[in-house]
Scaffold this active site. Structure first.
Site, short mmCIF file in Angstrom:
data_model
loop_
_atom_site.label_atom_id
_atom_site.label_comp_id
_atom_site.label_asym_id
_atom_site.label_seq_id
_atom_site.Cartn_x
_atom_site.Cartn_y
_atom_site.Cartn_z
N HIS A 197 0.83 -1.21 0.00
CA HIS A 197 0.00 0.00 0.00
C HIS A 197 0.86 1.25 0.00
O HIS A 197 1.60 1.52 0.95
CB HIS A 197 -0.90 0.00 1.24
CG HIS A 197 -2.05 0.95 1.15
ND1 HIS A 197 -3.26 0.60 0.60
CD2 HIS A 197 -2.18 2.24 1.52
CE1 HIS A 197 -4.09 1.62 0.65
NE2 HIS A 197 -3.45 2.65 1.21
N ASP A 218 0.22 5.45 -1.17
CA ASP A 218 -0.79 6.42 -1.60
C ASP A 218 -0.22 7.51 -2.51
O ASP A 218 -0.78 8.62 -2.56
CB ASP A 218 -1.45 7.06 -0.39
CG ASP A 218 -2.52 6.19 0.23
OD1 ASP A 218 -3.50 5.88 -0.47
OD2 ASP A 218 -2.38 5.80 1.40
N GLU A 232 -8.87 1.34 -2.53
CA GLU A 232 -9.09 1.41 -1.09
C GLU A 232 -10.51 1.89 -0.79
O GLU A 232 -10.75 3.08 -0.62
CB GLU A 232 -8.06 2.32 -0.43
CG GLU A 232 -8.09 2.25 1.09
CD GLU A 232 -6.96 3.01 1.74
OE1 GLU A 232 -6.64 2.70 2.90
OE2 GLU A 232 -6.38 3.91 1.10
N HIS A 281 -13.37 1.61 3.60
CA HIS A 281 -12.34 2.47 4.19
C HIS A 281 -12.90 2.89 5.55
O HIS A 281 -13.22 2.03 6.37
CB HIS A 281 -11.99 3.64 3.27
CG HIS A 281 -10.79 4.40 3.75
ND1 HIS A 281 -10.83 5.73 4.05
CD2 HIS A 281 -9.52 3.99 4.00
CE1 HIS A 281 -9.63 6.13 4.47
NE2 HIS A 281 -8.81 5.09 4.45
N HIS A 293 -9.05 -2.04 7.35
CA HIS A 293 -10.10 -1.03 7.60
C HIS A 293 -11.47 -1.61 7.92
O HIS A 293 -12.37 -0.85 8.28
CB HIS A 293 -10.24 -0.06 6.43
CG HIS A 293 -9.16 0.95 6.33
ND1 HIS A 293 -9.04 2.02 7.19
CD2 HIS A 293 -8.12 1.06 5.46
CE1 HIS A 293 -7.98 2.75 6.86
NE2 HIS A 293 -7.40 2.19 5.81
N HIS A 324 -2.55 -3.23 4.64
CA HIS A 324 -1.78 -2.36 5.53
C HIS A 324 -2.42 -2.35 6.92
O HIS A 324 -3.10 -1.42 7.29
CB HIS A 324 -1.61 -0.95 4.96
CG HIS A 324 -2.89 -0.24 4.62
ND1 HIS A 324 -3.86 -0.77 3.80
CD2 HIS A 324 -3.36 0.98 4.98
CE1 HIS A 324 -4.86 0.09 3.70
NE2 HIS A 324 -4.58 1.16 4.40
N ASP A 364 2.17 1.98 3.78
CA ASP A 364 1.20 3.08 3.78
C ASP A 364 1.89 4.43 3.62
O ASP A 364 1.40 5.45 4.13
CB ASP A 364 0.33 3.07 5.04
CG ASP A 364 -1.00 3.80 4.83
OD1 ASP A 364 -1.28 4.24 3.69
OD2 ASP A 364 -1.76 3.94 5.81
#
Length: 404
Positions: A47, A49, A150, A177, A218, A239, A345
């Site tokens: 993961h 971003d 995500e 999420h 999540h 993650h 992450d």
């Protein structure tokens, strides 16, 4: 007498110097070993971003060319640091916030577009959708680049949209999420459904049919439980870390870890300080919840400002690489070494253990595990072979289901 005292002090100093020198040599040896290992194995991170960092960059929002990965960018990821970190494959997160409430499909397509253009722009990257693609990219010295979505809010309750995202290259979807969906509960909100609804189970089975990994980072405990019951392929946590070490809802409880060997799933340990260290979590996790509450129904730009305002005020204690290693070792103890991976992450948070501040840092974590006695075989599984096995099994299950 003074001569004797000086001699004794000199001798003590020599012993201390030798001890420090030996410790430094051992540390250097472990780090050298880690770097050599990561040149040979495929390090798969679950993961990152970066696409969202590009979209929200203050200097040139959404401008892929301006966010030049050949230089040193403001975020955690660029080409030099990826190479220093030994990253061989990356799931680029095509995250969109669930709090905005509308325009999910459009925003999701824009994020996939940013990620695809980044991959196309740099010869160091190679777009990948299969395990064989990943291995081929590694043989060529390139970073295999996969997409991970995500949040299931982006499918807008449509299996057709889910299939379209798969066709665009998405190879995992995090079921939720930080908001509950019409068909699944998030870890960040009070439960509405008690896990997955019947349609949520359809989503999981359709992902199995496509060969898309079911990602349980999540989601609520009940959603984890239901997904493990329903899924015919291994699940991942792209993650997440161990709740027994840091008790936050985002992390995975031992009751779920114990079920991973039967499912074949993998927990990819995150480095986010608030999910690693209880002292940090005590401050950071409530602040994240406040951001989520205040951002509900806001535009992307407004939500980003709220996050900067709230998180920028925090005074957090420092944490260490050793804490991350503790999570990895706990998951190995409960689930087994074949069920661990890494999901940093990066570019999705701002607070990290000292030494793990960006994508160049992976060798330092591997050095810590080497000093704890980890074998090259186990480190190779952790680095990427576990998640590649899970993806290969998902591909196999897809082929079997599509024969029917």
């Amino acid at each position: 007498m003074m001569t004797l005292r000086r001699s004794l002090l000199a001798a003590c100093g020599l012993v201390l110097s030798v001890a420090i020198g030996t410790a430094q040599a051992d540390e250097d040896k472990a780090l050298t070993h880690a770097r050599q290992l990561l040149k040979k194995v495929i390090l798969v991170d679950g993961h990152n971003d970066l696409p969202w960092a590009i979209r929200t960059d203050k200097k040139a929002p959404g401008d892929v060319a301006a966010y030049d990965l050949n230089g040193t960018v403001s975020g955690h990821t660029d080409l030099k640091r990826l190479e220093k970190g030994g990253v061989g494959a990356q799931f680029w997160s095509v995250y969109i916030p669930g709090e905005i409430g509308t325009g999910y499909a459009r925003t999701q397509l824009e994020q996939i577009d940013i990620a695809r253009r980044v991959i196309e722009r740099y010869p160091k990257f190679q777009f990948a959708t299969t395990v064989e693609d990943v291995r081929a990219a590694h043989r060529q010295g390139r970073v295999a680049s996969l997409l991970g979505m995500e949040g299931g809010h982006a499918i807008e309750n449509s299996l057709g949209a889910l299939r379209a995202y798969y066709d665009l290259g998405v190879r995992y979807m995090t079921l939720t999420h930080n908001v509950n969906l019409d068909w699944a509960d998030s870890a960040a909100k009070p439960p509405q459904h008690g896990g997955l609804t019947p349609f949520g189970e359809e989503v999981v089975l359709e992902m199995n049919k496509l060969g898309m990994l079911v990602d349980l980072a999540h989601v609520s405990d009940d959603t984890m439980d239901d997904a493990l019951r329903v899924s015919k392929a291994p699940v991942i946590f792209s993650h997440s870390s161990a709740r027994a070490i840091c008790d936050v809802p985002r992390n995975v409880p031992d009751s779920i870890l114990k079920r991973l060997p039967e499912n074949g799933g993998v927990v990819m340990v995150t480095f986010v300080a608030g999910f690693i260290d209880p002292a940090v979590a005590k401050i950071q996790v409530p602040a994240m919840a406040e951001v989520g509450r205040r951002a509900q129904g806001k535009s992307v730009e407004e939500a980003e400002k709220i996050a900067e305002e709230v998180m920028g005020k925090l005074k957090l204690p420092k944490t260490s690489i050793a804490k991350v290693a503790d999570h990895i070792e706990h998951i190995r103890k409960v689930a087994g070494v074949k069920h661990i991976g890494l999901g940093g992450d990066y570019d999705g948070n701002s607070d990290w253990p000292v030494g793990l501040e960006d994508v160049s840092s992976y060798p330092l974590l591997f050095a810590e595990l080497i000093r704890r006695g980890w074998s090259d075989e186990d480190l190779t599984l952790l680095a990427g072979e576990n998640v590649l096995r899970a993806l290969a099994k998902a591909e196999e299950v897809s082929r079997q289901l599509n024969k029917n």
